[in-house]
Design a protein around this motif. Structure first.
Motif, PDB file in Angstrom:
ATOM      1  N   HIS A 128       0.546  17.895   4.357  1.00 37.09           N
ATOM      2  CA  HIS A 128       1.355  17.116   4.625  1.00 37.09           C
ATOM      3  C   HIS A 128       1.990  16.705   3.991  1.00 37.09           C
ATOM      4  O   HIS A 128       3.510  17.182   3.170  1.00 37.09           O
ATOM      5  N   LEU A 129       1.458  16.214   2.989  1.00 36.67           N
ATOM      6  CA  LEU A 129       2.182  15.624   1.788  1.00 36.67           C
ATOM      7  C   LEU A 129       1.988  16.432   0.749  1.00 36.67           C
ATOM      8  O   LEU A 129       3.487  17.128   0.166  1.00 36.67           O
ATOM      9  N   SER A 130       1.154  17.644   0.663  1.00 34.49           N
ATOM     10  CA  SER A 130       1.278  18.569   0.085  1.00 34.49           C
ATOM     11  C   SER A 130       2.428  20.025   0.302  1.00 34.49           C
ATOM     12  O   SER A 130       3.302  20.183  -0.557  1.00 34.49           O
ATOM     13  N   ASN A 131       3.236  19.909   1.273  1.00 33.97           N
ATOM     14  CA  ASN A 131       4.401  20.894   1.956  1.00 33.97           C
ATOM     15  C   ASN A 131       5.761  20.028   0.635  1.00 33.97           C
ATOM     16  O   ASN A 131       5.972  20.383   0.767  1.00 33.97           O
ATOM     17  N   SER A 132       5.225  18.258   1.425  1.00 30.94           N
ATOM     18  CA  SER A 132       6.399  17.346   0.978  1.00 30.94           C
ATOM     19  C   SER A 132       6.885  17.970  -1.007  1.00 30.94           C
ATOM     20  O   SER A 132       7.786  18.226  -0.911  1.00 30.94           O
ATOM     21  N   LEU A 133       5.097  18.090  -1.456  1.00 30.50           N
ATOM     22  CA  LEU A 133       5.521  18.119  -2.823  1.00 30.50           C
ATOM     23  C   LEU A 133       5.919  20.070  -2.989  1.00 30.50           C
ATOM     24  O   LEU A 133       6.712  19.768  -3.853  1.00 30.50           O
ATOM     25  N   LEU A 134       5.892  20.882  -2.287  1.00 29.71           N
ATOM     26  CA  LEU A 134       5.985  22.306  -2.095  1.00 29.71           C
ATOM     27  C   LEU A 134       7.709  21.987  -2.044  1.00 29.71           C
ATOM     28  O   LEU A 134       8.928  22.981  -2.852  1.00 29.71           O
ATOM     29  N   ARG A 146       0.650  -1.240  -0.091  1.00 29.85           N
ATOM     30  CA  ARG A 146      -0.052   0.233   0.207  1.00 29.85           C
ATOM     31  C   ARG A 146       0.824   1.164  -0.025  1.00 29.85           C
ATOM     32  O   ARG A 146       1.409   1.126   0.355  1.00 29.85           O
ATOM     33  N   ILE A 147       0.761   2.597  -0.908  1.00 35.00           N
ATOM     34  CA  ILE A 147       1.511   3.333  -1.086  1.00 35.00           C
ATOM     35  C   ILE A 147       0.840   4.259  -0.290  1.00 35.00           C
ATOM     36  O   ILE A 147      -0.292   4.801  -0.800  1.00 35.00           O
ATOM     37  N   ASP A 148       1.054   5.273   0.995  1.00 35.07           N
ATOM     38  CA  ASP A 148       0.067   5.748   1.824  1.00 35.07           C
ATOM     39  C   ASP A 148       0.765   7.273   1.571  1.00 35.07           C
ATOM     40  O   ASP A 148       2.088   7.283   0.872  1.00 35.07           O
ATOM     41  N   SER A 149       0.530   8.243   2.442  1.00 33.14           N
ATOM     42  CA  SER A 149       0.723   9.505   2.504  1.00 33.14           C
ATOM     43  C   SER A 149       2.656   9.988   2.738  1.00 33.14           C
ATOM     44  O   SER A 149       3.373  10.168   2.188  1.00 33.14           O
ATOM     45  N   VAL A 150       2.682   8.421   3.882  1.00 37.26           N
ATOM     46  CA  VAL A 150       3.935   8.776   4.650  1.00 37.26           C
ATOM     47  C   VAL A 150       4.997   7.911   3.318  1.00 37.26           C
ATOM     48  O   VAL A 150       6.476   8.885   3.179  1.00 37.26           O
ATOM     49  N   THR A 201       0.001  11.642  -6.679  1.00 42.77           N
ATOM     50  CA  THR A 201       0.059  11.296  -5.791  1.00 42.77           C
ATOM     51  C   THR A 201      -1.739  12.248  -5.924  1.00 42.77           C
ATOM     52  O   THR A 201      -3.067  11.492  -5.162  1.00 42.77           O
ATOM     53  N   LEU A 202      -1.966  12.787  -6.866  1.00 47.72           N
ATOM     54  CA  LEU A 202      -3.776  13.189  -7.099  1.00 47.72           C
ATOM     55  C   LEU A 202      -4.556  11.829  -7.839  1.00 47.72           C
ATOM     56  O   LEU A 202      -5.141  11.682  -7.457  1.00 47.72           O
ATOM     57  N   LYS A 203      -3.922  11.043  -8.253  1.00 43.09           N
ATOM     58  CA  LYS A 203      -4.462   9.909  -8.700  1.00 43.09           C
ATOM     59  C   LYS A 203      -4.773   8.706  -7.393  1.00 43.09           C
ATOM     60  O   LYS A 203      -5.913   8.245  -8.098  1.00 43.09           O
ATOM     61  N   LEU A 204      -3.856   8.559  -6.524  1.00 43.72           N
ATOM     62  CA  LEU A 204      -4.469   7.931  -5.118  1.00 43.72           C
ATOM     63  C   LEU A 204      -5.601   8.997  -4.560  1.00 43.72           C
ATOM     64  O   LEU A 204      -5.656   8.397  -3.157  1.00 43.72           O
ATOM     65  N   GLY A 205      -5.598   9.977  -4.570  1.00 39.69           N
ATOM     66  CA  GLY A 205      -6.764  10.718  -3.743  1.00 39.69           C
ATOM     67  C   GLY A 205      -6.083  11.551  -2.843  1.00 39.69           C
ATOM     68  O   GLY A 205      -7.225  11.706  -1.776  1.00 39.69           O
ATOM     69  N   PHE A 206      -4.540  11.804  -2.812  1.00 36.16           N
ATOM     70  CA  PHE A 206      -3.980  12.564  -1.550  1.00 36.16           C
ATOM     71  C   PHE A 206      -3.712  14.369  -1.662  1.00 36.16           C
ATOM     72  O   PHE A 206      -2.918  14.902  -1.040  1.00 36.16           O
ATOM     73  N   GLU A 207      -4.585  14.618  -3.258  1.00 38.65           N
ATOM     74  CA  GLU A 207      -4.834  16.148  -3.664  1.00 38.65           C
ATOM     75  C   GLU A 207      -4.273  17.430  -1.694  1.00 38.65           C
ATOM     76  O   GLU A 207      -4.829  18.249  -1.798  1.00 38.65           O
TER      77      GLU A 207
END
Length: 791
Positions: free
Chosen positions: A305-311, A252-256, A295-301
């Motif tokens: 925390h993940l958005s900050n990692s992208l930034l 499972r690929i999660d936000s972490v 990230t968008l495909k898996l619905g984590f937009e």
């Protein structure tokens, strides 16, 4: 949603309760616990008291759990204290409440009061201590638990291994690994992941990979921890490979895990994800933009925390345009988001934009924190604006160690070394806890100032917390002692470090080279090879410089072979060092061939090739190369002009030299220094153009530079210009009466003109001043590669 009115006891409920009081109330209380319904639980508590069944320990335990779950710690403790009878579960319920609320002092006190304990009791305390950053205390509890004969469980070992990882205590961690093997718990996924994390955090990535391989069924935590460890070990390709394996295994690929792989992208790496069929991805080197798409495909937009990692990924890669677009699209932002944007612009030398984001942040209702100010400090430092950095530092309400290190680093990087020393003293007066970064920065400033006493004081300070054996600090000490010409002290520091890393070896190489101990530097380099120490581009650039100074072509060729083998031939600084040794050993044509093949060039590369032409009397080639450099948009610096003007001087190209000299300030913004005036005076003097030469001398600001006058005196001797020669000699006598060069040159000139009385007068002056002529030396290399000095 479960609401309080839904469990409000009705008359029918109370009738049933009278028939089956304990079971029914227990079920109602469990429902309240599961749904954190505090109000309904209080009604049940009141009924239990009125019904006179509070003495039922099982029910009382459930009530304690209820208050604990609803964060009512005081209510839970009051109820616990009033319990007529308690069992171990009562104590655990209250202990769990304190641990959950991180009230560790109360938890410790309650733990000591327990009439009996079991493994659960110990595990609660150990876990809570680790979770709150008290790793050493957690390890003490672990030993007490073992000595008490309590059973160690997978929860125990997972917490203890996590503590070892946070402390970087590899020896303790390996001992726990042995215990896990003995108890057969090493295959447990919780213990296995903790082992993996411990080795990864401790920097022993080989052991971490082995621990991963020992897991029967690695999960997303296993992959994520090993990915993080590989990133910290700078094994970027391998970290991407783990993400590929994770995807292929169907984990499972999660936000972490996505945040972790974005951290890999922020550290480096480029490539493509080739989508094959369906959801099957062939991951090679995963670029951040495609992870963004995943990230968008898996619905984590909407995961902040993940958005900050992208930034952070976009900012670290300097792609502030995409960072801007992402930031504007976020449904929610935090202080971290603003800090990433401010830091990103700071790292990209856009101080104004960073300041703008600071203003927008405050106008949006967000208060800057320590990281905000540090990012602004870095922005100012990167732009060389130390004054603004100081003003930001002064307005900070709390000056953390990170902020002190940032302002210290800014001063040191921009040459304000005295200011750095002053700030360091202020840190000590304010009793700020120093770290390895602080000491390394201040040692660099002491080295730049040649401030031996200050460096020694830092060395003495570093002995107390044992920082002197830290490779980072040790490297700074080595550099400082070498800069202060204290070779014995530098070697003593080097031999005192138990686990030397490449940085320390490089510091030794650089120090020996700086002090012209080039033969000893080469011997040390050979020792590096024999011990299998990793060589870097800095190692090779330094040792090539030593070979060049020794004019040892045989040794240089051997080093070149190693460079090719280790894959550093395309490094621009190593390439520049190779050009230097080719040229110094007279192989200027081979140097040019190598220069033309270099995939990338900077100002240092161009300068090295120009200097090679200058050393070998190739003036026309140097002028042509200089023109190519200007056409290539490379920015010439003061060293560029020294090289090309020297080449012009040695080849008699006076007019091209004058043209280049006059263009320095007007066209390229480079102010002529004493070395440039020396070159052009030498050029005019060799050509006998003394009228132009005197005009330049009269206007030049470097009349106290003896080299200028020595060059002029030599030219006057060649052309028998006695009047100007006497002026040059008088200037040299004024600057240094004990310098033998002007006496010898002037006397020889008089002798060559047959003016023996004047020649004798000069020699008499030498005798009166007790000036001795310096002996000359030659450096040659034998066929066997050994070099020697001849008198």
């Amino acid at each position: 949603m479960f609401l309080a009115p839904m469990v409000r006891p009705s008359p029918t409920m109370l009738t049933r309760t009278a028939t089956r009081p304990t079971t029914y109330l227990t079920n109602l209380l469990q429902t309240c616990i599961d749904n954190k319904v505090h109000a309904a639980g209080k009604i049940l508590h009141a009924y239990i008291l009125r019904a006179g069944i509070f003495a039922d320990t099982f029910l009382a335990n459930r009530l304690v759990e209820l208050y604990a779950k609803c964060d009512q710690v005081d209510s839970a403790r009051k109820l616990f204290d009033k319990m007529p009878q308690r069992n171990i579960y009562s104590w655990h319920a209250m202990l769990s409440c304190y641990c959950k609320e991180n009230q560790l002092d109360n938890a410790h006190e309650l733990f000591d009061q327990m009439p009996e304990r079991n493994s659960v009791s110990w595990n609660m305390m150990i876990s809570a201590l680790v979770r709150n950053g008290y790793e050493r205390r957690a390890l003490e509890f672990y030993w007490r638990m073992r000595w008490g004969g309590f059973e160690l469980t997978h929860f125990t070992l997972a917490s203890v291994l996590s503590a070892c990882g946070s402390l970087g205590d590899i020896m303790y961690g390996k001992e726990c690994h042995g215990v896990a093997n003995k108890l057969g718990l090493d295959k447990n996924v919780f213990v296995g992941n903790a082992l993996l994390g411990m080795y990864a955090k401790s920097g022993t990535i080989g052991d971490a990979v082995k621990a991963f391989g020992d897991l029967l069924e690695p999960n997303e935590v296993s992959f994520t921890q090993l990915m993080g460890g590989l990133v910290e070990a700078d094994q970027i390709e391998e970290a991407f490979g783990m993400f590929k394996l994770m995807h292929r295994n169907g984990s499972r690929i999660d936000s972490v895990s996505l945040s972790t792989v974005l951290g890999v992208c922020a550290r480096g790496g480029n490539g493509d994800i080739g989508a094959t069929s369906g959801d099957d991805w062939d991951v090679h080197i995963v670029p951040g933009k495609q992870i963004h798409g995943l990230t968008l495909k898996l619905g984590f937009e909407n995961d902040l925390h993940l958005s900050n990692s992208l930034l952070d990924m976009y900012a670290k890669n300097g792609d502030m345009d995409n960072a801007e677009i992402l930031f504007a699209s976020l449904s929610e932002v935090s202080v971290v988001s603003w800090n990433i944007m401010i830091g990103g612009y700071g790292q990209n030398n856009e101080k104004g934009r960073a300041m703008q984001y600071m203003e927008w942040m405050q106008s949006s209702g967000f208060e800057p924190d320590d990281v905000t100010y540090i990012n602004l400090l870095v922005a100012c430092v990167k732009c060389g604006d130390v004054g603004s950095a100081h003003r930001i530092f002064d307005i900070m309400t709390y000056q953390s160690l990170s902020s002190w290190n940032a302002i210290l680093s800014g001063c040191a990087q921009n040459g304000y070394h005295r200011e750095a020393v002053k700030l360091f003293r202020e840190m000590q007066l304010q009793e700020v806890q120093l770290d390895r970064t602080t000491l390394a920065i201040i040692l660099s400033s002491c080295a730049a100032l040649g401030y031996l006493e200050g460096g020694r004081q830092v060395h003495a300070f570093s002995m107390k917390p044992a920082f002197h054996t830290d490779t980072y600090v040790a490297s700074g000490l080595i550099g400082m002692y070498f800069k202060c010409r204290r070779m014995v002290d530098a070697k003593h520091v080097f031999t005192g470090v138990h686990q030397l890393d490449t940085v320390c070896w490089n510091s030794m190489l650089a120090g020996l080279s700086f002090n012209s101990m080039d033969g000893e530097a080469f011997t040390l380099f050979v020792q590096m090879l024999r011990m299998g120490i990793l060589r870097t581009e800095f190692s090779y650039a330094t040792i090539l410089s030593c070979c060049a100074k020794l004019s040892s072509w045989s040794q240089g060729r051997q080093v070149h072979g190693l460079i090719m083998k280790d894959g550093y031939a395309d490094d621009v600084f190593v390439g520049s060092a190779l050009l230097d040794i080719y040229s110094k050993c007279g192989n200027v044509n081979d140097a040019r061939k190598f220069f033309d093949l270099m995939p990338s060039k900077n100002t240092v590369s161009w300068n090295a090739m120009l200097d090679g032409y200058a050393q070998n009397g190739c003036g026309d080639e140097a002028v042509c190369l200089y023109k190519q450099m200007i056409q290539s948009d490379a920015k010439p610096d003061d060293i560029t002009f020294v090289a090309v003007l020297t080449a012009c001087s040695h080849s008699g190209l006076v007019d091209p030299g004058m043209s280049i000299f006059n263009s320095m300030h007007e066209e390229h913004g480079v102010e002529p220094l004493a070395d440039h005036y020396t070159c052009i005076i030498d050029s005019l003097g060799r050509a006998g153009r003394f009228n132009e030469l005197e005009k330049i001398i009269d206007k030049m600001p470097y009349k106290d530079d003896p080299i200028v006058w020595e060059v002029l005196l030599s030219s006057c001797r060649v052309h028998s210009n006695v009047g100007l020669a006497r002026r040059a000699a008088d200037e040299l006598f004024r600057l240094d009466q004990n310098n033998s060069a002007p006496y010898v040159l002037l006397a020889n000139m008089y002798a060559s003109l047959g003016r023996w009385d004047d020649a004798n007068d000069v020699r008499s002056m030498m005798t009166e001043q007790q000036v001795l002529k310096d002996p000359g030396y030659s450096w040659i290399e034998h066929e066997n590669g050994d070099a020697c000095l001849l008198g």
